[in-house]
Scaffold this motif. Structure first.
Motif, PDB file in Angstrom:
ATOM      1  N   GLU A 513      19.762  10.794 -24.122  1.00 23.85           N
ATOM      2  CA  GLU A 513      19.733  10.364 -25.326  1.00 23.85           C
ATOM      3  C   GLU A 513      20.508   9.111 -25.596  1.00 23.85           C
ATOM      4  OE1 GLU A 513      17.970  11.619 -27.699  1.00 23.85           O
ATOM      5  OE2 GLU A 513      17.416  13.327 -26.540  1.00 23.85           O
ATOM      6  N   GLN A 514      21.326   8.620 -24.810  1.00 19.42           N
ATOM      7  CA  GLN A 514      21.916   7.300 -24.903  1.00 19.42           C
ATOM      8  C   GLN A 514      22.068   6.639 -23.507  1.00 19.42           C
ATOM      9  OE1 GLN A 514      22.563   5.445 -27.602  1.00 19.42           O
ATOM     10  NE2 GLN A 514      22.126   7.526 -28.818  1.00 19.42           N
ATOM     11  N   VAL A 515      21.675   5.379 -23.364  1.00 17.79           N
ATOM     12  CA  VAL A 515      21.761   4.800 -21.967  1.00 17.79           C
ATOM     13  C   VAL A 515      23.033   4.078 -21.570  1.00 17.79           C
ATOM     14  CG1 VAL A 515      19.226   4.185 -21.916  1.00 17.79           C
ATOM     15  CG2 VAL A 515      20.915   2.569 -22.865  1.00 17.79           C
ATOM     16  N   ALA A 516      23.598   4.060 -20.700  1.00 14.29           N
ATOM     17  CA  ALA A 516      24.888   3.733 -20.490  1.00 14.29           C
ATOM     18  C   ALA A 516      24.912   3.104 -18.904  1.00 14.29           C
ATOM     19  CB  ALA A 516      26.169   4.433 -20.758  1.00 14.29           C
ATOM     20  N   ASP A 517      25.809   2.291 -18.406  1.00 17.30           N
ATOM     21  CA  ASP A 517      25.991   2.223 -16.732  1.00 17.30           C
ATOM     22  C   ASP A 517      26.390   3.619 -16.150  1.00 17.30           C
ATOM     23  OD1 ASP A 517      25.428  -0.306 -17.555  1.00 17.30           O
ATOM     24  OD2 ASP A 517      27.298  -1.161 -16.391  1.00 17.30           O
ATOM     25  N   THR A 518      26.128   3.910 -15.166  1.00 19.05           N
ATOM     26  CA  THR A 518      26.278   4.992 -14.410  1.00 19.05           C
ATOM     27  C   THR A 518      26.284   4.699 -12.856  1.00 19.05           C
ATOM     28  OG1 THR A 518      26.040   7.461 -14.237  1.00 19.05           O
ATOM     29  CG2 THR A 518      24.013   5.950 -14.240  1.00 19.05           C
ATOM     30  N   PHE A 519      26.496   5.857 -12.086  1.00 16.93           N
ATOM     31  CA  PHE A 519      26.571   5.519 -10.849  1.00 16.93           C
ATOM     32  C   PHE A 519      25.827   6.914 -10.215  1.00 16.93           C
ATOM     33  CE2 PHE A 519      29.796   3.025 -12.186  1.00 16.93           C
ATOM     34  CZ  PHE A 519      29.723   1.783 -11.535  1.00 16.93           C
ATOM     35  N   LEU A 520      24.927   6.600  -9.211  1.00 21.27           N
ATOM     36  CA  LEU A 520      24.281   7.709  -8.624  1.00 21.27           C
ATOM     37  C   LEU A 520      25.055   7.982  -7.200  1.00 21.27           C
ATOM     38  CD1 LEU A 520      21.756   9.534  -8.251  1.00 21.27           C
ATOM     39  CD2 LEU A 520      20.529   7.697  -7.232  1.00 21.27           C
ATOM     40  N   ASP A 521      25.602   9.217  -7.216  1.00 28.48           N
ATOM     41  CA  ASP A 521      26.248   9.811  -6.207  1.00 28.48           C
ATOM     42  C   ASP A 521      25.123  10.490  -5.145  1.00 28.48           C
ATOM     43  OD1 ASP A 521      28.018  11.238  -4.077  1.00 28.48           O
ATOM     44  OD2 ASP A 521      29.534  11.348  -5.653  1.00 28.48           O
ATOM     45  N   MET A 522      25.072   9.974  -3.930  1.00 28.41           N
ATOM     46  CA  MET A 522      24.309  10.570  -2.919  1.00 28.41           C
ATOM     47  C   MET A 522      24.911  11.299  -1.811  1.00 28.41           C
ATOM     48  SD  MET A 522      21.487   9.397  -4.133  1.00 28.41           S
ATOM     49  CE  MET A 522      20.510   9.987  -2.892  1.00 28.41           C
ATOM     50  N   THR A 523      26.145  11.834  -2.084  1.00 26.58           N
ATOM     51  CA  THR A 523      26.959  12.635  -1.193  1.00 26.58           C
ATOM     52  C   THR A 523      25.855  13.799  -1.050  1.00 26.58           C
ATOM     53  OG1 THR A 523      28.945  12.148  -2.331  1.00 26.58           O
ATOM     54  CG2 THR A 523      28.894  14.103  -0.981  1.00 26.58           C
ATOM     55  N   GLY A 524      25.773  14.166   0.505  1.00 31.00           N
ATOM     56  CA  GLY A 524      25.093  15.195   0.864  1.00 31.00           C
ATOM     57  C   GLY A 524      23.813  14.952   1.349  1.00 31.00           C
ATOM     58  N   TRP A 525      23.028  13.687   1.090  1.00 29.16           N
ATOM     59  CA  TRP A 525      21.718  13.144   1.580  1.00 29.16           C
ATOM     60  C   TRP A 525      22.057  12.386   2.657  1.00 29.16           C
ATOM     61  CZ3 TRP A 525      17.108  13.903  -1.296  1.00 29.16           C
ATOM     62  CH2 TRP A 525      17.361  14.773  -2.463  1.00 29.16           C
ATOM     63  N   GLY A 526      20.962  12.180   3.393  1.00 31.61           N
ATOM     64  CA  GLY A 526      21.252  11.489   4.649  1.00 31.61           C
ATOM     65  C   GLY A 526      21.154  10.100   4.690  1.00 31.61           C
ATOM     66  N   LYS A 527      19.680   9.466   4.888  1.00 30.64           N
ATOM     67  CA  LYS A 527      19.422   8.180   4.473  1.00 30.64           C
ATOM     68  C   LYS A 527      18.370   7.730   4.160  1.00 30.64           C
ATOM     69  CE  LYS A 527      19.773   4.003   7.805  1.00 30.64           C
ATOM     70  NZ  LYS A 527      18.996   3.044   6.944  1.00 30.64           N
ATOM     71  N   THR A 547      29.132   5.343  -1.206  1.00 31.69           N
ATOM     72  CA  THR A 547      28.344   6.658  -1.387  1.00 31.69           C
ATOM     73  C   THR A 547      27.623   6.622  -2.927  1.00 31.69           C
ATOM     74  OG1 THR A 547      30.448   7.570  -2.440  1.00 31.69           O
ATOM     75  CG2 THR A 547      30.218   7.743  -0.197  1.00 31.69           C
ATOM     76  N   ARG A 548      27.775   5.773  -3.750  1.00 34.14           N
ATOM     77  CA  ARG A 548      27.269   5.793  -5.002  1.00 34.14           C
ATOM     78  C   ARG A 548      26.387   4.423  -5.177  1.00 34.14           C
ATOM     79  NH1 ARG A 548      32.247   8.353  -8.333  1.00 34.14           N
ATOM     80  NH2 ARG A 548      32.557  10.390  -7.313  1.00 34.14           N
ATOM     81  N   LEU A 549      25.252   4.736  -5.803  1.00 34.13           N
ATOM     82  CA  LEU A 549      24.594   3.303  -6.322  1.00 34.13           C
ATOM     83  C   LEU A 549      24.814   3.033  -7.705  1.00 34.13           C
ATOM     84  CD1 LEU A 549      21.374   4.171  -4.477  1.00 34.13           C
ATOM     85  CD2 LEU A 549      23.106   2.607  -3.714  1.00 34.13           C
ATOM     86  N   TYR A 550      25.030   1.705  -8.037  1.00 34.73           N
ATOM     87  CA  TYR A 550      25.369   1.302  -9.349  1.00 34.73           C
ATOM     88  C   TYR A 550      23.999   1.284 -10.095  1.00 34.73           C
ATOM     89  CZ  TYR A 550      26.264  -2.245 -13.233  1.00 34.73           C
ATOM     90  OH  TYR A 550      26.354  -2.784 -14.221  1.00 34.73           O
ATOM     91  N   VAL A 551      23.991   1.903 -11.255  1.00 31.72           N
ATOM     92  CA  VAL A 551      22.960   1.826 -12.160  1.00 31.72           C
ATOM     93  C   VAL A 551      23.163   1.326 -13.430  1.00 31.72           C
ATOM     94  CG1 VAL A 551      21.070   3.433 -13.436  1.00 31.72           C
ATOM     95  CG2 VAL A 551      22.212   4.222 -10.859  1.00 31.72           C
ATOM     96  N   PRO A 552      22.885   0.079 -13.682  1.00 31.85           N
ATOM     97  CA  PRO A 552      22.904  -0.668 -14.909  1.00 31.85           C
ATOM     98  C   PRO A 552      22.240  -0.089 -16.142  1.00 31.85           C
ATOM     99  CG  PRO A 552      22.285  -2.408 -13.214  1.00 31.85           C
ATOM    100  CD  PRO A 552      22.141  -0.854 -12.943  1.00 31.85           C
ATOM    101  N   ALA A 553      22.713   0.119 -17.367  1.00 31.86           N
ATOM    102  CA  ALA A 553      22.037   0.631 -18.221  1.00 31.86           C
ATOM    103  C   ALA A 553      20.602   0.150 -18.609  1.00 31.86           C
ATOM    104  CB  ALA A 553      22.944   0.624 -19.406  1.00 31.86           C
TER     105      ALA A 553
END
Length: 585
Positions: A513-527, A547-553
């Motif tokens: 519902e609202q956009v904000a900066d966030t971080f995509l955690d890829m723990t458990g995934w390979g490559k 381990t986390r990718l930055y996601v700008p809002a």
């Protein structure tokens, strides 16, 4: 701002008055445009009067003769914001920028030509530079200070003394820059070690130095090259970059960096590299190669005063305190409201194996022998080589000739081996279980072209020569280009077969519902890599340290959003997490 002047004499002079450059590096192409003003306001609030940026040729001319200066590449808009905030600009439009950027900013299509020589007076290379400069300086020339713009300095090449010593090359670049209307002063920059400064300097351009410590010692060396001219550190390295497989995120001592900054400002001018690093979106990370390939991670946080996601750090405050002894500081007041949010767990809804849909993603090119990405008009991502095998011949040995960077070999869609860097140079015995396979697939990843040093001319990706089977060349290949861009992602058919353990695509649709900066955690995934609403966020790899990718809002939609994950190791989860912090280790 009215027309002004900038001169280099015994020191720098702005409109006839002595001027100390206090600059910080912000690469517009590593930051979403919606945040340019925020990052620049924070630069100004730290006490800086100037911003420095590279210009990446490979993004501005992605295909030869096709130019882009829009969106994240709207250099004019970036410089207008610079000027609107009362800042000045140093622009480094070298064909080569290093910068831990893919191929040092050179376009991959240069390597499509046999015999190409880089960073020298080789005519085909110089002709390409000339055509690019003709377009680039249409934008940059009107933005000079004596044309009522913010640009006070241009740099000729970049750390050339560490690469070569052809003065005629530097002179040719300088002449072309001037012929394109540049009237502000020119500089060069090199490390103050050995003969780098001598090799990289040329008449009518001020030598500057790049280093991260021992400021007084390095400035003493620089003094021998500038005579009575001003001293400037063009890259004061206040942090460092990370490569996949590093033990942890690189950081530097804050007190030591602040002390060196003070020493620099006592004696001259400085450009803090980086003030704000940003992100290697879109598979644009570079790599270094000394004894082995070291590909850089997606984050370019750099342990800079301003973090990857734009947060003020302890290093920011320490440097602001130092700068405050040399100039009046503006208030810490910023116009862009940026929030962080953890959107939590999101579930994979669809998945499909690469081998099930490869003909949907890319029409195959037929070739007797494997050829490189560049030869088939591809610059970035992955490339798949497929060939039929003779049923009555036992496949006992395999060797790839001229392969870069990481190859995954499959027989009848069964994984045989993953080969990285030096492993690609060896011959490999094939177990009996694979001997009578009917099909061979080789998925090769461009992990980022080397951006520094003598390996730059050996950066063709994919397989550039041959595949030897039983020590003879094997003919008859289908070649599939997989650039991992939005156009390719739109062709994914998730209704087709998924098989665990193979390279595959995963789809996640989530509603916010609202956009904000966030971080995509890829723990458990390979490559692999991740596309968000068609935008390639970059790579992930469980080697870390990232381990986390930055996601700008601004990359998110209010409402539905789509994540597509391409994972190559057969290591996946049923979900991903969005967190509110970067989690750099």
């Amino acid at each position: 701002m009215g027309s002004g002047t900038f001169e280099i004499r015994d020191q720098f002079y702005l409109n006839g008055k002595p001027f100390k450059i206090i600059s910080g590096a912000v690469h517009y192409f590593r930051v979403v445009p919606e945040y340019w003003r925020d990052r620049l306001e924070k630069l100004r609030a730290m006490g800086c009067n100037t911003v420095e940026t590279y210009v990446p040729w490979n993004l501005h001319e992605p295909q030869r003769g096709s130019f882009c200066f829009e969106g994240m590449l709207d250099l004019t808009r970036f410089l207008e914001i610079v000027q609107d905030l009362g800042l000045l600009a140093i622009v480094r439009p070298s064909p080569y920028i290093c910068g831990e950027w893919e191929f040092g900013g050179l376009p991959a299509w240069l390597l499509a030509e046999d015999g190409m020589r880089l960073r020298c007076t080789y005519p085909p290379y110089m002709n390409a530079v000339k055509q690019y400069y003709h377009e680039l300086f249409r934008i940059l020339t009107p933005m000079q200070i004596d044309h009522r713009g913010p640009i006070i300095l241009f740099q000729v090449e970049n750390e050339y003394g560490a690469y070569g010593d052809e003065e005629a090359y530097l002179e040719a670049l300088r002449d072309d820059i001037v012929q394109n209307g540049v009237t502000v002063p020119l500089v060069t920059s090199d490390g103050p070690w050995g003969d780098y400064l001598t090799n990289g300097s040329l008449p009518e351009a001020l030598p500057t130095a790049n280093f991260g410590s021992k400021a007084d010692l390095q400035l003493d060396i620089l003094r021998q090259h500038v005579g009575d001219g001003p001293l400037m550190c063009m890259e004061f390295w206040v942090g460092w970059f990370d490569a996949w497989g590093d033990e942890k995120h690189h950081t530097t001592n804050i007190a030591a960096s602040a002390a060196d900054l003070n020493a620099l400002l006592q004696r001259g001018s400085v450009n803090i590299y980086m003030f704000h690093g940003g992100t290697n979106f879109g598979l644009m990370n570079g790599a270094n190669y000394y004894k082995a390939l070291a590909a850089d991670v997606t984050s370019y946080d750099y342990d800079a005063p301003l973090s990857e996601d734009g947060e003020l750090t302890q290093k920011y405050q320490a440097m602001r305190d130092v700068i405050g002894t040399y100039t009046k500081l503006p208030p810490l007041s910023f116009s862009t409201k940026i929030e962080k949010y953890a959107y939590g767990l999101q579930t994979v809804s669809e998945r499909v194996s690469l081998f099930s849909i490869v003909d949907d993603l890319s029409y195959s090119l037929e070739s007797p022998w494997p050829v490189s990405m560049e030869k088939v008009g591809q610059s970035y991502g992955y490339i798949l080589y497929r060939s039929s095998l003779k049923k009555d011949t036992a496949v006992g040995k395999v060797k790839l000739i001229g392969a870069n960077d990481r190859a995954q070999i499959y027989f009848d869609e069964r994984h045989f081996a993953t080969l990285l860097d030096h492993e690609l140079e060896a011959e490999h015995e094939i177990p009996e279980a694979f001997h009578h396979s009917e099909q061979m697939d080789i998925l090769v990843e461009n992990m980022g072209r080397v951006n520094y040093g003598p390996k730059m001319e050996a950066q063709r990706k994919g397989i550039n020569n041959a595949v030897l089977i039983n020590r003879h060349g094997h003919a008859g290949w289908q070649i599939y280009r997989l650039p991992m861009n939005s156009e390719m992602a739109a062709c994914i058919d998730f209704s087709k077969e998924y098989r665990a353990g193979l390279p595959a695509f995963y789809r996640i649709v989530f509603h916010i519902e609202q956009v904000a900066d966030t971080f995509l955690d890829m723990t458990g995934w390979g490559k692999g890599c991740v596309l968000l609403n068609g935008f390639n966020l970059g790579r992930f790899w469980d080697r870390g340290p990232q381990t986390r990718l930055y996601v700008p809002a601004p990359l998110l939609n209010r409402g539905d959003n789509e994540l597509i994950i391409f994972e190559t190791e057969g290591k996946s989860m049923q979900h991903i997490h969005f967190e509110a912090s970067p989690g750099l280790g």
